[in-house]
Design an enzyme around this catalytic site. Structure first.
Site, mmCIF file in Angstrom:
data_model
loop_
_atom_site.group_PDB
_atom_site.id
_atom_site.type_symbol
_atom_site.label_atom_id
_atom_site.label_comp_id
_atom_site.label_asym_id
_atom_site.label_seq_id
_atom_site.Cartn_x
_atom_site.Cartn_y
_atom_site.Cartn_z
ATOM 1 N N SER A 1 26.686 -28.059 -1.195
ATOM 2 C CA SER A 1 28.424 -27.959 -1.424
ATOM 3 C C SER A 1 28.406 -26.595 -1.033
ATOM 4 O O SER A 1 27.847 -25.689 -1.030
ATOM 5 C CB SER A 1 28.436 -28.271 -2.922
ATOM 6 O OG SER A 1 27.861 -27.593 -3.933
ATOM 7 N N ASP B 1 19.725 -21.937 -8.626
ATOM 8 C CA ASP B 1 18.688 -23.271 -8.415
ATOM 9 C C ASP B 1 17.970 -23.538 -9.700
ATOM 10 O O ASP B 1 17.380 -22.826 -10.360
ATOM 11 C CB ASP B 1 17.776 -22.833 -7.109
ATOM 12 C CG ASP B 1 16.987 -23.704 -6.695
ATOM 13 O OD1 ASP B 1 16.501 -24.897 -7.584
ATOM 14 O OD2 ASP B 1 16.610 -23.664 -5.718
ATOM 15 N N SER C 1 19.904 -44.428 -9.510
ATOM 16 C CA SER C 1 20.738 -45.027 -8.336
ATOM 17 C C SER C 1 20.108 -46.618 -8.473
ATOM 18 O O SER C 1 18.972 -46.930 -8.794
ATOM 19 C CB SER C 1 20.057 -44.174 -7.123
ATOM 20 O OG SER C 1 20.341 -45.014 -5.900
ATOM 21 N N TYR D 1 13.048 -40.158 -2.013
ATOM 22 C CA TYR D 1 14.134 -39.802 -2.762
ATOM 23 C C TYR D 1 14.020 -41.033 -3.992
ATOM 24 O O TYR D 1 14.430 -40.588 -5.157
ATOM 25 C CB TYR D 1 15.395 -39.805 -1.837
ATOM 26 C CG TYR D 1 16.632 -40.115 -2.706
ATOM 27 C CD1 TYR D 1 17.081 -39.193 -3.346
ATOM 28 C CD2 TYR D 1 17.221 -41.450 -2.801
ATOM 29 C CE1 TYR D 1 18.360 -39.132 -4.269
ATOM 30 C CE2 TYR D 1 18.656 -41.540 -3.667
ATOM 31 C CZ TYR D 1 18.802 -40.587 -4.295
ATOM 32 O OH TYR D 1 20.070 -40.735 -5.016
ATOM 33 N N LYS E 1 13.915 -40.978 -8.390
ATOM 34 C CA LYS E 1 14.935 -41.354 -9.015
ATOM 35 C C LYS E 1 13.845 -42.350 -10.165
ATOM 36 O O LYS E 1 14.399 -42.252 -11.481
ATOM 37 C CB LYS E 1 15.744 -42.416 -8.593
ATOM 38 C CG LYS E 1 17.015 -41.386 -7.842
ATOM 39 C CD LYS E 1 17.731 -40.541 -8.793
ATOM 40 C CE LYS E 1 18.603 -39.649 -7.797
ATOM 41 N NZ LYS E 1 19.128 -38.430 -8.443
ATOM 42 N N PHE F 1 25.818 -47.699 -7.466
ATOM 43 C CA PHE F 1 25.461 -48.427 -6.283
ATOM 44 C C PHE F 1 26.057 -47.840 -5.333
ATOM 45 O O PHE F 1 25.327 -46.470 -5.023
ATOM 46 C CB PHE F 1 26.135 -49.813 -6.559
ATOM 47 C CG PHE F 1 25.055 -50.707 -7.420
ATOM 48 C CD1 PHE F 1 24.934 -50.500 -8.581
ATOM 49 C CD2 PHE F 1 24.562 -51.980 -6.803
ATOM 50 C CE1 PHE F 1 23.808 -51.213 -9.315
ATOM 51 C CE2 PHE F 1 23.623 -52.446 -7.452
ATOM 52 C CZ PHE F 1 23.209 -52.458 -8.885
ATOM 53 N N ASN F 2 27.238 -47.934 -4.364
ATOM 54 C CA ASN F 2 27.400 -46.956 -3.469
ATOM 55 C C ASN F 2 28.729 -46.208 -3.394
ATOM 56 O O ASN F 2 29.740 -46.813 -3.398
ATOM 57 C CB ASN F 2 27.591 -48.164 -2.196
ATOM 58 C CG ASN F 2 26.289 -48.222 -1.568
ATOM 59 O OD1 ASN F 2 25.365 -49.216 -2.225
ATOM 60 N ND2 ASN F 2 25.976 -48.000 -0.522
#
Ligand code: NAD
Ligand code: WQD
Length: 339
Positions: A36, A58, A125, A150, A154, A178-179
């Site tokens: 970002s 970080d 996720s 990835y 999770k 979800f998305n």
């Protein structure tokens, strides 16, 4: 009540901060700007009138992370968004993903336990379910072998959180999104990743605005109503609301060992072609796309059963795919002007 939001200048974190502020929470953020640029902080200020402090560091850095808690002994809850999230990149650079996502979590958990922070909400996720055998997917659907590093971060993060927190009085919720898609109604903020987006909705808006000449629909030979793949697109402000409601649920619940999982989707599957149609309908833009082969690793269909979140969190998503497309488009127009 002071809440630390990690990844607070990222996509979902920044929208959640707006909702938290609107619900009376006092928020500080930590974000390294690895994905970002900090511009969301201006958006948050414009929308809420509140200036948010961001610790630019970080979270893998143990000492600096500890410092946030030393300087803010009144942190009562942490919402942990900070992570790397590109599935394909995680296949190429698994060590980077394990290092970033797992070590950040360990440092955050260590400080939560040491400082007796009461509430913890984690960004998980639907990827933990892999390609489900049965639809819709509820929280009892078996977690499958991860399809990418990835996804594995999770799954491991959920397990680590449980192991670390179960003998403490920290109450915790794992939210399985979800998305996520769409932007804040004001068009003051939305998704602006440092790397080119790989998700469907930003690819649609970038194609329509001319940043991409055309886009591809990955597969029209799935066993679905129009042959394209089905997903459950959830508006980012509905997602933000779920985080606020999760905190409120944790605050009001008397079970000191509460550790639970919630699916966050709207419970309706939308095909890729339906998503494109929704975009064309609400924006009046014609999209330049062609059909290509399936994208490797994609599953045919997934959508959520969110009954549990509805019942326990009192959460009811209000927006649909058209709201997602409309707000994402308004944001794309602003973002493109700003360069
Ligand atoms: P994002 O990349 O926009 O936001 C994550 C933020 O975390 C970024 O601003 C990044 O700079 C920061 N960050 C990453 N590693 C950091 C570190 N070590 N220290 C400090 N800051 C760090 O992503 P997002 O879409 O807002 O996702 C937020 C969370 O939700 C992530 O954990 C992601 O895995 C999860 N999630 C996202 C989606 C999605 O499709 N967007 C779906 C399911 C789950
Ligand atoms: C959606 C649909 C594509 C781009 C990913 C992660 C998942 C979660 C959410 C974090 C698929 C199709 C896409 C394009 C297309 N993230 N598509 N043309 O793959 O469901 O999920 O983001 O946890 O873990 O895997 O989302 O937006 O990439 O794709 O046809 O140019 O759109 O094939 O069917 P996905 P997506």
């Amino acid at each position: 009540m002071k809440i630390l939001v990690t990844g607070g200048t990222g996509y979902i974190g920044s929208h959640t901060i707006v909702d938290l502020i609107n619900n009376g929470f006092d928020v500080i953020s930590v974000d390294s700007f690895i994905n970002s640029d900090g511009s969301a902080l201006k958006g948050i200020e414009k929308i809420t009138g509140k200036k948010i402090i961001n610790y630019q560091l970080d979270l893998r850095d143990k000492e600096k992370t500890k410092q946030i808690f030393t300087e803010n002994p009144d942190i009562e809850g942490v919402i942990h968004f900070a992570a790397l999230k590109a599935v394909g990149e995680s296949v190429e650079k698994p060590l980077l993903y394990f290092d970033n996502n797992i070590n950040s979590l360990l440092n955050i958990l260590e400080n939560i336990v040491e400082n007796e922070v009461k509430y913890f909400v984690f960004s998980s996720s639907c990827t933990v379910y892999g390609s489900p055998d049965k639809l819709p997917v509820d929280e009892n659907t078996p977690v499958k072998e991860a399809e990418s590093p990835y996804g594995r971060t999770k799954q491991i993060s959920e397990q680590i959180s449980k192991d670390v927190l179960q003998n403490t009085s920290v109450k915790a919720i794992m939210l399985r999104y979800f998305n996520p898609a769409g932007a804040h109604e004001s068009a003051e903020m939305g998704e602006s990743p440092a790397l080119p987006p790989l998700n469907l909705v930003p690819i649609i808006t970038e194609t329509a605005i001319g940043k991409r000449k055309s886009m591809m629909v990955y597969g029209d030979d799935y066993d679905t109503r129009d042959g394209s793949a089905i997903r459950d697109y959830i508006h980012v402000m509905d997602l933000a609301d779920a985080h606020t409601k999760s905190l409120q649920y944790l605050i009001n619940n008397t079970d000191n060992h509460l550790f639970d999982f919630f699916n966050l989707g709207i419970g309706q599957g939308v095909t890729v072609l339906e998503a494109i149609n929704a975009f064309e309908k609400v924006t009046g833009q014609k999209l330049n796309y062609s059909i290509s082969g399936r994208r490797s690793g994609d599953i045919p269909a997934i959508y959520a059963d969110y009954t549990k979140a509805k019942k326990l969190l009192n959460w009811n998503p209000k927006r649909n795919i058209e709201d997602i497309m409309r707000t994402a488009w308004e944001w794309e127009k602003v973002r493109s002007k700003e360069g």
